[in-house]
Design an enzyme around this catalytic site. Structure first.
Site, PDB file in Angstrom:
ATOM      1  N   ARG A 179      -3.939   9.223  -4.000  1.00 19.19           N
ATOM      2  CA  ARG A 179      -2.663   8.502  -4.071  1.00 19.19           C
ATOM      3  C   ARG A 179      -1.978   8.422  -2.712  1.00 19.19           C
ATOM      4  O   ARG A 179      -1.454   7.369  -2.350  1.00 19.19           O
ATOM      5  CB  ARG A 179      -1.732   9.149  -5.100  1.00 19.19           C
TER       6      ARG A 179
ATOM      7  N   ASN B 284      -1.517   8.891 -11.213  1.00 19.63           N
ATOM      8  CA  ASN B 284      -2.646   9.511 -11.897  1.00 19.63           C
ATOM      9  C   ASN B 284      -2.544   9.229 -13.383  1.00 19.63           C
ATOM     10  O   ASN B 284      -1.440   9.149 -13.932  1.00 19.63           O
ATOM     11  CB  ASN B 284      -2.646  11.028 -11.683  1.00 19.63           C
TER      12      ASN B 284
END
Length: 94
Positions: free
Chosen positions: A22, A40
């Site tokens: 990320r 996520n």
């Protein structure tokens, strides 16, 4: 956003959690002047929504297939969305 815009939702599968995916994706998106978010998922995948110039979005999709070192991407599903970029930046969301 000047010029032709594009917006997509992409879901990235494989070893993509716990490897800095990320943060890496946020940095890549910012470098391409893209807006949107990444998060996520409970199944171990990562979902991202990307908006910006068509060429930059295409480049980001290509980069998602590689990911940061430590990631092992097995699949990227891309869904085209109607451009409606209401994002001011690219951010990581919970």
């Amino acid at each position: 956003m000047a010029g032709p815009g594009r917006e997509v939702r992409a879901r990235v599968y494989g070893n993509v959690q716990g490897v800095g995916f990320r943060i890496w994706a946020r940095d890549e998106a910012i470098s391409l002047c893209l807006a949107g978010w990444i998060r996520n998922e409970a199944d171990g995948s990562v979902t991202t929504r990307i908006a910006g110039l068509d060429e930059a979005v295409s480049t980001m999709i290509e980069r998602l297939w590689k990911g940061p070192s430590g990631a092992l991407v097995s699949r990227v599903d891309v869904e085209e969305l109607a451009p409606g970029n209401t994002f001011a930046e690219f951010r990581i969301v919970a």
